[in-house]
Design a protein around this motif. Structure first.
Motif, PDB file in Angstrom:
ATOM      1  N   PRO A 153      13.851  -2.851 -20.783  1.00 33.82           N
ATOM      2  CA  PRO A 153      12.835  -3.156 -19.794  1.00 33.82           C
ATOM      3  C   PRO A 153      13.146  -4.444 -19.033  1.00 33.82           C
ATOM      4  CG  PRO A 153      12.047  -3.793 -21.942  1.00 33.82           C
ATOM      5  CD  PRO A 153      13.347  -3.081 -22.171  1.00 33.82           C
ATOM      6  N   GLN A 154      12.514  -4.605 -17.884  1.00 36.57           N
ATOM      7  CA  GLN A 154      12.753  -5.790 -17.068  1.00 36.57           C
ATOM      8  C   GLN A 154      12.114  -7.002 -17.728  1.00 36.57           C
ATOM      9  OE1 GLN A 154      11.651  -5.296 -13.003  1.00 36.57           O
ATOM     10  NE2 GLN A 154      12.516  -7.240 -12.352  1.00 36.57           N
ATOM     11  N   LEU A 155      12.919  -8.023 -17.968  1.00 39.44           N
ATOM     12  CA  LEU A 155      12.435  -9.262 -18.572  1.00 39.44           C
ATOM     13  C   LEU A 155      12.632 -10.405 -17.594  1.00 39.44           C
ATOM     14  CD1 LEU A 155      13.994  -8.901 -22.139  1.00 39.44           C
ATOM     15  CD2 LEU A 155      11.665  -8.325 -21.452  1.00 39.44           C
ATOM     16  N   SER A 156      11.929 -11.491 -17.829  1.00 41.38           N
ATOM     17  CA  SER A 156      12.078 -12.659 -16.968  1.00 41.38           C
ATOM     18  C   SER A 156      13.477 -13.248 -17.115  1.00 41.38           C
ATOM     19  CB  SER A 156      11.032 -13.719 -17.336  1.00 41.38           C
ATOM     20  OG  SER A 156      11.303 -14.250 -18.620  1.00 41.38           O
ATOM     21  N   LEU A 157      13.912 -13.960 -16.088  1.00 44.31           N
ATOM     22  CA  LEU A 157      15.219 -14.618 -16.131  1.00 44.31           C
ATOM     23  C   LEU A 157      15.278 -15.608 -17.288  1.00 44.31           C
ATOM     24  CD1 LEU A 157      15.803 -15.321 -12.323  1.00 44.31           C
ATOM     25  CD2 LEU A 157      16.867 -13.547 -13.722  1.00 44.31           C
ATOM     26  N   GLU A 158      14.163 -16.300 -17.547  1.00 46.19           N
ATOM     27  CA  GLU A 158      14.131 -17.298 -18.621  1.00 46.19           C
ATOM     28  C   GLU A 158      14.319 -16.645 -19.982  1.00 46.19           C
ATOM     29  OE1 GLU A 158      10.378 -19.139 -17.923  1.00 46.19           O
ATOM     30  OE2 GLU A 158      11.157 -20.578 -16.465  1.00 46.19           O
ATOM     31  N   CYS A 159      13.689 -15.476 -20.172  1.00 44.22           N
ATOM     32  CA  CYS A 159      13.825 -14.764 -21.445  1.00 44.22           C
ATOM     33  C   CYS A 159      15.268 -14.304 -21.644  1.00 44.22           C
ATOM     34  CB  CYS A 159      12.865 -13.576 -21.477  1.00 44.22           C
ATOM     35  SG  CYS A 159      12.919 -12.628 -23.019  1.00 44.22           S
ATOM     36  N   ARG A 160      15.862 -13.719 -20.613  1.00 41.69           N
ATOM     37  CA  ARG A 160      17.243 -13.243 -20.710  1.00 41.69           C
ATOM     38  C   ARG A 160      18.209 -14.399 -20.942  1.00 41.69           C
ATOM     39  NH1 ARG A 160      18.657  -8.168 -19.491  1.00 41.69           N
ATOM     40  NH2 ARG A 160      16.964  -6.765 -18.922  1.00 41.69           N
ATOM     41  N   ASP A 161      17.956 -15.526 -20.267  1.00 43.64           N
ATOM     42  CA  ASP A 161      18.834 -16.684 -20.442  1.00 43.64           C
ATOM     43  C   ASP A 161      18.797 -17.178 -21.884  1.00 43.64           C
ATOM     44  OD1 ASP A 161      20.422 -19.053 -19.288  1.00 43.64           O
ATOM     45  OD2 ASP A 161      18.713 -20.050 -20.237  1.00 43.64           O
ATOM     46  N   LEU A 162      17.602 -17.261 -22.456  1.00 45.18           N
ATOM     47  CA  LEU A 162      17.483 -17.728 -23.839  1.00 45.18           C
ATOM     48  C   LEU A 162      18.165 -16.766 -24.802  1.00 45.18           C
ATOM     49  CD1 LEU A 162      16.398 -19.733 -25.903  1.00 45.18           C
ATOM     50  CD2 LEU A 162      14.286 -18.399 -25.984  1.00 45.18           C
ATOM     51  N   LEU A 163      17.954 -15.459 -24.622  1.00 44.83           N
ATOM     52  CA  LEU A 163      18.597 -14.471 -25.494  1.00 44.83           C
ATOM     53  C   LEU A 163      20.113 -14.603 -25.454  1.00 44.83           C
ATOM     54  CD1 LEU A 163      16.472 -11.237 -24.966  1.00 44.83           C
ATOM     55  CD2 LEU A 163      17.062 -12.266 -27.173  1.00 44.83           C
ATOM     56  N   GLY A 164      20.654 -14.769 -24.246  1.00 43.44           N
ATOM     57  CA  GLY A 164      22.104 -14.914 -24.115  1.00 43.44           C
ATOM     58  C   GLY A 164      22.629 -16.135 -24.840  1.00 43.44           C
ATOM     59  N   GLN A 165      21.884 -17.233 -24.802  1.00 43.20           N
ATOM     60  CA  GLN A 165      22.337 -18.469 -25.457  1.00 43.20           C
ATOM     61  C   GLN A 165      22.143 -18.424 -26.975  1.00 43.20           C
ATOM     62  OE1 GLN A 165      21.836 -22.352 -23.504  1.00 43.20           O
ATOM     63  NE2 GLN A 165      20.459 -21.327 -22.062  1.00 43.20           N
ATOM     64  N   LEU A 166      21.127 -17.707 -27.431  1.00 44.12           N
ATOM     65  CA  LEU A 166      20.918 -17.570 -28.881  1.00 44.12           C
ATOM     66  C   LEU A 166      21.951 -16.636 -29.504  1.00 44.12           C
ATOM     67  CD1 LEU A 166      17.019 -17.206 -28.980  1.00 44.12           C
ATOM     68  CD2 LEU A 166      18.317 -19.090 -29.990  1.00 44.12           C
ATOM     69  N   LEU A 167      22.278 -15.550 -28.797  1.00 48.26           N
ATOM     70  CA  LEU A 167      23.206 -14.553 -29.334  1.00 48.26           C
ATOM     71  C   LEU A 167      24.644 -14.840 -28.893  1.00 48.26           C
ATOM     72  CD1 LEU A 167      21.003 -11.358 -28.907  1.00 48.26           C
ATOM     73  CD2 LEU A 167      21.466 -12.646 -31.002  1.00 48.26           C
ATOM     74  N   GLU A 168      24.996 -16.093 -28.905  1.00 50.89           N
ATOM     75  CA  GLU A 168      26.375 -16.536 -28.648  1.00 50.89           C
ATOM     76  C   GLU A 168      27.114 -16.524 -29.978  1.00 50.89           C
ATOM     77  OE1 GLU A 168      29.815 -17.518 -27.831  1.00 50.89           O
ATOM     78  OE2 GLU A 168      28.544 -17.581 -26.025  1.00 50.89           O
ATOM     79  N   ARG A 169      28.187 -15.712 -30.055  1.00 50.17           N
ATOM     80  CA  ARG A 169      28.890 -15.540 -31.325  1.00 50.17           C
ATOM     81  C   ARG A 169      29.521 -16.833 -31.836  1.00 50.17           C
ATOM     82  NH1 ARG A 169      29.619 -10.179 -32.615  1.00 50.17           N
ATOM     83  NH2 ARG A 169      29.192  -8.671 -30.950  1.00 50.17           N
ATOM     84  N   ASP A 170      30.047 -17.648 -30.923  1.00 48.37           N
ATOM     85  CA  ASP A 170      30.686 -18.907 -31.316  1.00 48.37           C
ATOM     86  C   ASP A 170      29.606 -19.962 -31.523  1.00 48.37           C
ATOM     87  OD1 ASP A 170      32.080 -21.280 -31.604  1.00 48.37           O
ATOM     88  OD2 ASP A 170      33.456 -20.892 -29.940  1.00 48.37           O
ATOM     89  N   PRO A 171      29.386 -20.428 -32.766  1.00 49.76           N
ATOM     90  CA  PRO A 171      28.304 -21.392 -33.002  1.00 49.76           C
ATOM     91  C   PRO A 171      28.470 -22.685 -32.219  1.00 49.76           C
ATOM     92  CG  PRO A 171      29.760 -21.236 -34.919  1.00 49.76           C
ATOM     93  CD  PRO A 171      30.140 -20.127 -33.987  1.00 49.76           C
ATOM     94  N   ARG A 172      29.705 -23.026 -31.828  1.00 46.29           N
ATOM     95  CA  ARG A 172      29.925 -24.249 -31.048  1.00 46.29           C
ATOM     96  C   ARG A 172      29.389 -24.099 -29.627  1.00 46.29           C
ATOM     97  NH1 ARG A 172      36.240 -24.321 -32.159  1.00 46.29           N
ATOM     98  NH2 ARG A 172      35.762 -22.149 -31.642  1.00 46.29           N
ATOM     99  N   LYS A 173      29.316 -22.855 -29.140  1.00 43.76           N
ATOM    100  CA  LYS A 173      28.801 -22.600 -27.788  1.00 43.76           C
ATOM    101  C   LYS A 173      27.336 -22.170 -27.804  1.00 43.76           C
ATOM    102  CE  LYS A 173      33.350 -21.058 -26.129  1.00 43.76           C
ATOM    103  NZ  LYS A 173      34.107 -19.898 -25.576  1.00 43.76           N
ATOM    104  N   ARG A 174      26.830 -21.861 -28.987  1.00 36.70           N
ATOM    105  CA  ARG A 174      25.441 -21.418 -29.102  1.00 36.70           C
ATOM    106  C   ARG A 174      24.495 -22.546 -28.708  1.00 36.70           C
ATOM    107  NH1 ARG A 174      24.981 -19.474 -34.748  1.00 36.70           N
ATOM    108  NH2 ARG A 174      26.578 -18.026 -33.947  1.00 36.70           N
ATOM    109  N   ILE A 175      23.319 -22.198 -28.217  1.00 31.86           N
ATOM    110  CA  ILE A 175      22.336 -23.191 -27.832  1.00 31.86           C
ATOM    111  C   ILE A 175      22.025 -24.117 -29.014  1.00 31.86           C
ATOM    112  CG2 ILE A 175      20.363 -21.713 -28.426  1.00 31.86           C
ATOM    113  CD1 ILE A 175      18.931 -22.857 -25.956  1.00 31.86           C
ATOM    114  N   SER A 176      21.853 -25.390 -28.754  1.00 31.38           N
ATOM    115  CA  SER A 176      21.508 -26.343 -29.807  1.00 31.38           C
ATOM    116  C   SER A 176      20.007 -26.278 -30.079  1.00 31.38           C
ATOM    117  CB  SER A 176      21.880 -27.765 -29.377  1.00 31.38           C
ATOM    118  OG  SER A 176      21.070 -28.186 -28.294  1.00 31.38           O
ATOM    119  N   PHE A 177      19.577 -26.844 -31.219  1.00 27.68           N
ATOM    120  CA  PHE A 177      18.156 -26.871 -31.521  1.00 27.68           C
ATOM    121  C   PHE A 177      17.396 -27.648 -30.455  1.00 27.68           C
ATOM    122  CE2 PHE A 177      19.316 -25.465 -35.781  1.00 27.68           C
ATOM    123  CZ  PHE A 177      18.238 -24.671 -36.120  1.00 27.68           C
ATOM    124  N   GLU A 178      17.964 -28.756 -30.017  1.00 31.58           N
ATOM    125  CA  GLU A 178      17.285 -29.586 -29.024  1.00 31.58           C
ATOM    126  C   GLU A 178      17.071 -28.793 -27.728  1.00 31.58           C
ATOM    127  OE1 GLU A 178      19.821 -30.531 -30.906  1.00 31.58           O
ATOM    128  OE2 GLU A 178      18.655 -31.879 -32.198  1.00 31.58           O
TER     129      GLU A 178
END
Length: 498
Positions: free
Chosen positions: A267-292
């Protein structure tokens, strides 16, 4: 474990009733305190004879962590006792079941509901992160809900949790395979960022294989050995988990893959939701979004989580909006009313007193009405400015014929303007503006001094103004929509989420 005709253990202070769930070495019962208020609790009964060394360590860690923390989004450990056969953890009772059951009964979660739960989960994780605690077994079965109506999220089962600073590295395999970060599945070094991958899988909608323990199975740490049962498809944001698999081997192969996790277009999601999902599901933990960055992400939006400060912040902004309105500064007043509405919505959700809630509703109606009047004034004024011809853009396009990248970026900008003027999908127009500006800013940095650089700089300023104007329009519409929805939902009362 409990079975047919098997009586629950006896505790002097409590009456243990039906089992809520069972696991490898424990069973959770609903129970009542015998004296005074007959408080309802959940009691996790751990059979000592079933404990191995790892289970003992997990249990001790769980008790150590839970007895020292108190947070509205974490299941409370009220007490613990023991006798010759069992160890008893007396826990807060959550009548709403777990998140996996909540999602299954609704098949697909709307984005706004998923966002409310994500905000509450983020509150719990920030509390833990500030104390260097990593959960390491985040999954919907370990997320309980306080009640069927107005559910508040409660993070449970700290059997795999660890005191782990961001720089700590572990090798031990912990958690549930479907939610495990790739670095854990591959038995590489991992740290607290493994929890963020699990958050991404939960948000995506992977519920995992069916947990026969039912309600409160989340309080029962599973064996870390791989499951043999298949992984049937489930439904949430995307209607299926990101790694739907028929076996653990197939699941492991998908998690080990180096391919980026693809997000379905529907389904169509907001750009903010898709952006967060992409950063959370980054396979390389060094590139994954930080807690901050996770806590500060606009989709998580912890600033606007319902709380005791929400009404005060909204009131302060309204006072300033009224002042600007009286001074005749329609644009500033419009922006301040919009920001105030973003705090009034959580204030409505937070307020439980019926009289005060109705007073807030009346104020919100008044401010929405005035904001809509100001929006007409601001929109007509800004549109007149933006619709004026821009001969410099045409000149810049002529001067960019020998620069394919610049030509392409300007074409994207033109597409954004056309999309905006159509007025059909401002979200798509804003995304095109952001794409073109990202490329144009890079080209500006490499552009030598001269007339083309001057024109490029001016064009970027114009595009930024248009993008900011469009973004403000989108946020205002969202704030107004949220305000009206909050009014409607608060009238229906029992249907709102805290």
């Amino acid at each position: 474990m409990a079975g047919a005709g098997w009586a629950p253990p006896r505790l002097d202070e409590f009456i243990l009733t039906e089992p809520l769930g069972s696991g490898t070495y424990a069973t959770v019962y609903k129970a009542y305190r015998k004296r005074d208020t007959r408080e309802v609790v959940a009691i996790k009964c751990v059979n000592k004879r079933s404990l191995n060394r790892a289970s003992v360590e997990n249990l001790l860690t769980e008790i150590e962590i839970l007895k020292t923390i108190r947070h509205p989004n974490i299941v409370e450990l009220k007490d613990f006792q023991w006798d010759s056969d069992h160890i008893y953890l007396i826990m807060e009772f959550c009548a709403g079941g777990d998140l996996s059951r909540f999602i299954r009964t609704r098949r697909m979660l709307p984005e706004k509901v998923a966002r409310v739960f994500l905000q509450q989960l983020a509150c719990a994780l920030k509390f833990l992160h500030d104390r260097n605690i990593s959960h390491l077994d985040l999954k919907p079965q370990n997320i309980l809900l306080s009640s069927p109506e107005n559910p508040q999220l409660k993070l449970a089962d700290f059997g795999f949790a660890q005191y782990m600073s961001p720089w700590d590295e572990k090798h031990v395999l912990r958690g549930s395979p479907l939610y495990m970060a790739p670095e854990m599945v591959c038995r590489q070094h991992y740290d607290s960022r493994a929890d963020l991958w699990s958050v991404g899988v939960i948000l995506y909608g992977g519920l995992g294989f069916y947990c026969p323990g039912g309600l409160y199975s989340g309080l029962l740490s599973p064996s870390p050995s791989p499951p043999t049962a298949p992984f049937p498809p489930t439904e949430a944001l995307f209607g299926k988990p990101p790694f739907a698999s028929r076996s653990f081997a197939e699941l492991e192969e998908k998690i080990r893959s180096d391919r980026a996790v693809e997000l379905p277009s529907r389904p169509q999601l907001s750009l903010e939701c898709r952006d967060l999902l992409g950063q959370l599901l980054e396979r390389d933990p060094r590139k994954r979004i930080s807690f901050e960055c996770f806590f500060a992400h606009p989709f998580v939006d912890m600033e606007h989580i319902p709380g005791p400060e929400s009404l005060g912040k909204a009131t302060d902004l309204v006072v300033e909006a009224v002042r600007k309105d009286q001074e005749g500064d329609a644009s500033a007043a419009f922006s301040l009313y919009r920001k105030a509405l973003e705090y009034f919505v959580p204030a409505l959700h937070y307020e439980s007193d019926a009289r005060r809630k109705e007073a807030i509703r009346a104020k919100v109606r008044q401010y929405i009405s005035r904001a809509e009047e100001l929006k007409v004034l601001v929109t007509s004024s800004n549109k007149n400015l933006l619709e004026k011809g821009n001969p410099a853009r045409e000149l810049l396009k002529e001067m960019a014929k020998d620069k394919p990248r610049l030509c392409a970026a300007l074409e994207v900008a033109s597409a954004a303007i056309a999309k905006e003027e159509e007025g059909k999908d401002d979200g798509d127009a804003l995304e095109l503006y952001q794409q073109s500006l990202g490329e144009l800013l890079l080209l500006l940095a490499a552009e030598p001094a001269g007339r083309r650089r001057e024109l490029l700089h001016a064009e970027i300023q114009t595009l930024m103004a248009r993008a900011e104007y469009l973004k403000d329009q989108i946020k205002m519409r969202e704030a107004q929509s949220m305000g009206k929805e909050a009014l409607a939902e608060s009238v229906r009362s029992g249907c709102t989420l805290q």
